[in-house]
Design a protein around this motif. Structure first.
Motif, mmCIF file in Angstrom:
data_model
loop_
_atom_site.group_PDB
_atom_site.id
_atom_site.type_symbol
_atom_site.label_atom_id
_atom_site.label_comp_id
_atom_site.label_asym_id
_atom_site.label_seq_id
_atom_site.Cartn_x
_atom_site.Cartn_y
_atom_site.Cartn_z
ATOM 1 N N TYR A 104 0.816 -1.221 0.000
ATOM 2 C CA TYR A 104 0.000 0.000 0.000
ATOM 3 C C TYR A 104 0.848 1.268 0.000
ATOM 4 O O TYR A 104 0.296 2.369 0.015
ATOM 5 C CB TYR A 104 -0.900 0.036 1.248
ATOM 6 C CG TYR A 104 -2.034 -0.966 1.231
ATOM 7 C CD1 TYR A 104 -2.819 -1.138 0.094
ATOM 8 C CD2 TYR A 104 -2.332 -1.722 2.360
ATOM 9 C CE1 TYR A 104 -3.864 -2.049 0.088
ATOM 10 C CE2 TYR A 104 -3.377 -2.643 2.361
ATOM 11 C CZ TYR A 104 -4.130 -2.802 1.213
ATOM 12 O OH TYR A 104 -5.161 -3.685 1.208
ATOM 13 N N GLU A 105 2.159 1.107 0.077
ATOM 14 C CA GLU A 105 3.095 2.248 0.196
ATOM 15 C C GLU A 105 2.748 3.126 1.391
ATOM 16 O O GLU A 105 2.866 4.345 1.350
ATOM 17 C CB GLU A 105 3.122 3.081 -1.099
ATOM 18 C CG GLU A 105 3.578 2.276 -2.296
ATOM 19 C CD GLU A 105 3.559 3.072 -3.588
ATOM 20 O OE1 GLU A 105 3.828 4.284 -3.530
ATOM 21 O OE2 GLU A 105 3.277 2.468 -4.640
ATOM 22 N N TRP A 106 2.293 2.486 2.462
ATOM 23 C CA TRP A 106 1.890 3.201 3.665
ATOM 24 C C TRP A 106 3.089 3.244 4.607
ATOM 25 O O TRP A 106 3.246 2.388 5.479
ATOM 26 C CB TRP A 106 0.698 2.470 4.302
ATOM 27 C CG TRP A 106 0.082 3.179 5.452
ATOM 28 C CD1 TRP A 106 0.481 4.344 6.022
ATOM 29 C CD2 TRP A 106 -1.064 2.745 6.191
ATOM 30 N NE1 TRP A 106 -0.334 4.674 7.077
ATOM 31 C CE2 TRP A 106 -1.292 3.706 7.202
ATOM 32 C CE3 TRP A 106 -1.923 1.646 6.105
ATOM 33 C CZ2 TRP A 106 -2.336 3.591 8.107
ATOM 34 C CZ3 TRP A 106 -2.967 1.519 7.007
ATOM 35 C CH2 TRP A 106 -3.174 2.500 7.990
ATOM 36 N N TYR A 107 3.919 4.274 4.433
ATOM 37 C CA TYR A 107 5.174 4.351 5.185
ATOM 38 C C TYR A 107 4.951 4.413 6.690
ATOM 39 O O TYR A 107 5.616 3.729 7.467
ATOM 40 C CB TYR A 107 6.008 5.555 4.723
ATOM 41 C CG TYR A 107 7.276 5.706 5.518
ATOM 42 C CD1 TYR A 107 8.369 4.888 5.247
ATOM 43 C CD2 TYR A 107 7.365 6.620 6.567
ATOM 44 C CE1 TYR A 107 9.537 4.983 6.002
ATOM 45 C CE2 TYR A 107 8.526 6.727 7.321
ATOM 46 C CZ TYR A 107 9.600 5.910 7.033
ATOM 47 O OH TYR A 107 10.739 5.997 7.779
ATOM 48 N N GLY A 108 3.985 5.227 7.125
ATOM 49 C CA GLY A 108 3.745 5.422 8.558
ATOM 50 C C GLY A 108 3.468 4.108 9.280
ATOM 51 O O GLY A 108 3.974 3.869 10.381
ATOM 52 N N MET A 109 2.660 3.257 8.656
ATOM 53 C CA MET A 109 2.315 1.988 9.288
ATOM 54 C C MET A 109 3.475 1.003 9.191
ATOM 55 O O MET A 109 3.745 0.248 10.135
ATOM 56 C CB MET A 109 1.063 1.429 8.599
ATOM 57 C CG MET A 109 0.325 0.431 9.422
ATOM 58 S SD MET A 109 -0.193 1.168 10.994
ATOM 59 C CE MET A 109 -0.839 -0.284 11.774
ATOM 60 N N PHE A 110 4.153 1.023 8.038
ATOM 61 C CA PHE A 110 5.300 0.144 7.820
ATOM 62 C C PHE A 110 6.350 0.345 8.915
ATOM 63 O O PHE A 110 6.920 -0.591 9.440
ATOM 64 C CB PHE A 110 5.894 0.443 6.428
ATOM 65 C CG PHE A 110 7.338 0.094 6.254
ATOM 66 C CD1 PHE A 110 7.730 -1.225 5.996
ATOM 67 C CD2 PHE A 110 8.322 1.074 6.337
ATOM 68 C CE1 PHE A 110 9.066 -1.539 5.827
ATOM 69 C CE2 PHE A 110 9.656 0.757 6.172
ATOM 70 C CZ PHE A 110 10.035 -0.556 5.920
ATOM 71 N N ILE A 111 6.553 1.598 9.305
ATOM 72 C CA ILE A 111 7.658 1.911 10.211
ATOM 73 C C ILE A 111 7.291 1.663 11.683
ATOM 74 O O ILE A 111 8.167 1.567 12.531
ATOM 75 C CB ILE A 111 8.176 3.356 9.959
ATOM 76 C CG1 ILE A 111 9.668 3.450 10.298
ATOM 77 C CG2 ILE A 111 7.370 4.397 10.680
ATOM 78 C CD1 ILE A 111 10.558 2.703 9.346
ATOM 79 N N VAL A 112 5.984 1.562 11.991
ATOM 80 C CA VAL A 112 5.616 1.313 13.398
ATOM 81 C C VAL A 112 5.040 -0.077 13.652
ATOM 82 O O VAL A 112 4.934 -0.499 14.798
ATOM 83 C CB VAL A 112 4.607 2.364 13.945
ATOM 84 C CG1 VAL A 112 5.219 3.747 13.936
ATOM 85 C CG2 VAL A 112 3.303 2.333 13.176
#
Lengths: 300, 215
Positions: A104-112
């Protein structure tokens, strides 16, 4: 990218030819281990290339599978508690979810997802099991495993989608080729000139000459390949080479320390000549997040 | 092609092999010691339902039809579907644990399979028991081996499957599993001597691995 892939092909051909020459002219010298290692390199390079160039979904599934193999290998060599069977099952489920965020290219969720949510929720699941003996150790080991094999490795996959214009595959190639050749260079320099040991109690094969020679080789290669594969400025290419050269060394000795602690030589036996999956990925567990955040901060 | 044969092909090639080789992953040592053809007896320790499936995947598809696990009749033949599946798809040889069959005829079907040059899988611990712990081996193995001296008896040590799917659990948790194949053992004439040699072979195989604690 084609030029670099052809370069890898050339290296593999040179290695294979060298081995057959060694076999013919020095038949008494045992090259079985080296031959197995090169054969495994062929397979790994082929699978990696196919996974990288086919399409994004295939690449993500491939990296998720690599994380799965590494995490499974980790759980198979560390002490685990019988009571935690179901907890481990939930920990496995964190893997597809982590790669879904990348899709999903969802960086915020990927990183947490792993440092925050998995970190908080898995101990809760352990509390529901109710076994307190060895709790802290089990929770710590599980989280360390997820961070190295899933969180760190998934940065390679996020690098793929980071630029947003399809140029991510070249960045992944840059990172992975430099990390693996840095390993090889440190080994070769160490074998040729190595005397003084860097961390004798952890890894007796790591020498100052190997480390310095390896980092310098990686710097040179990072500078050359960076012009073809990345948008990095010349100074940044050298910085990337330094990050990968030093980071790769640290990742290698950290996994070595873990294996020392567990009193095992290899983390597994799935890759003939190399050992296990983690033995091959050890340096990448450091270089992937470090390189990722470096390029993300300056370029994307 | 019979329906059960097709079911067997699909079950092993589409379900069992991917499950065992991808979800679990095997570390096989001394694979060359496995018998290529029957008559042969594989005698392994027993921790999980997966044991049988793992041992069967060690053989290529063409040999698989001749590999027969010996399994408890009271469990595997109860219920029509389970009985059909066990007999026709897995190809088990049922063993009567109730004591109603005379001792002399207990292994008749197993001996017949060996006479037909098949490879038989037995678990001399009797049942799955405590996971990841070697139980006492039963004397039945000796009687079976002595009655079939032409069959090669190969000890096999399994580790990790009891962690992946222990008795009483339905949820499979992936772990790499170890399969260590031992050297063939002759039956000889003395029961206790045979059992202690088998026990020693299994302990020797177990000592080859570094297994992390699992408490």
């Amino acid at each position: 990218m084609q030029a670099v892939l052809s370069g890898i092909l050339g290296l593999l051909i040179v290695a294979t030819v060298t081995i057959s020459v060694l076999r013919r002219h020095w038949p008494r010298r045992d090259v079985t281990e080296l031959a197995a290692r090169v054969r495994s390199w062929w397979i790994m390079a082929a699978v990696f290339t196919v996974a990288l160039v086919l399409n994004r979904a295939v690449s993500l599934v491939f990296f998720a599978f690599v994380s799965f193999l590494a995490f499974k290998e980790f759980l198979s060599v560390v002490p685990t508690r019988r009571a935690d069977r179901r907890v481990l099952f939930w920990a496995y489920l964190a893997i597809p979810v982590q790669y879904l965020w990348i899709g999903y290219e969802w960086y915020g969720m990927f990183i947490v997802w792993i440092p925050v949510y998995a970190f908080l929720l898995l101990p809760l699941r352990m509390v529901l099991v109710g076994e307190t003996r060895g709790f802290l150790r089990a929770a710590g080991v599980l989280h360390w495993g997820l961070m190295t094999t899933v969180f760190s490795i998934s940065h390679v996959a996020f690098l793929l989608v980071l630029p947003g214009d399809g140029s991510g595959a070249a960045l992944v190639l840059y990172l992975v080729v430099l990390t693996q050749l840095n390993d090889v260079a440190q080994y070769v320099w160490g074998r040729l000139f190595g005397k003084r040991r860097v961390v004798p109690s952890v890894s007796p094969n790591k020498t100052v000459a190997g480390f310095v020679g390896g980092v310098l080789s990686t710097l040179a290669l990072a500078w050359v390949l960076g012009a073809v594969l990345t948008p990095l400025s010349p100074a940044h290419r050298l910085a990337a080479g330094l990050i990968i050269g030093v980071g790769g060394f640290v990742g290698d000795v950290v996994i070595s320390a873990m294996k020392r602690d567990l009193e095992i030589k290899d983390s597994g036996s799935s890759i003939p000549g190399h050992g296990g999956v983690l033995d091959r990925l050890d340096s990448l567990t450091y270089t992937a997040p470090l390189f990722f955040h470096f390029v993300r901060y300056f370029y994307f | 092609m019979r329906a059960s044969h097709l079911a067997r092909f699909v079950f092993f090639q589409v379900v069992v092999r991917p499950l065992v080789l991808v979800v679990l992953g095997l570390n096989v040592r001394h694979r060359e010691r496995l018998p290529r053809r029957g008559p042969a007896i594989l005698a392994a320790n027993h921790n999980s339902h997966l044991d049988t499936l793992v041992l069967m995947t060690l053989f290529p598809w063409r040999t698989l039809a001749r590999v027969r696990p010996v399994a408890a009749a009271d469990y595997f033949l109860s219920g029509r579907f389970r009985a059909w599946f066990s007999r026709r798809v897995i190809g088990i040889i049922p063993l009567d644990r109730s004591g109603r069959t005379e001792r002399a005829h207990l292994f008749d079907e197993v001996s017949a399979a060996l006479a037909a040059r098949q490879i038989v899988i037995v678990f001399p611990e009797g049942s799955r028991g405590e996971p990841e712990r070697l139980d006492r081996f039963r004397a039945g193995l000796f009687h079976l081996a002595r009655a079939n001296p032409e069959a090669e008896l190969v000890p096999v040590f399994l580790h990790g499957l009891g962690k992946a799917l222990p008795k009483g659990e339905a949820l499979l948790v992936p772990f790499f599993c170890d399969v260590f194949v031992g050297k063939p053992i002759a039956a000889g004439e003395d029961r206790d001597d045979f059992l202690s040699r088998y026990q020693a072979a299994m302990a020797g195989l177990a000592a080859e691995g570094d297994f992390p604690p699992w408490e």
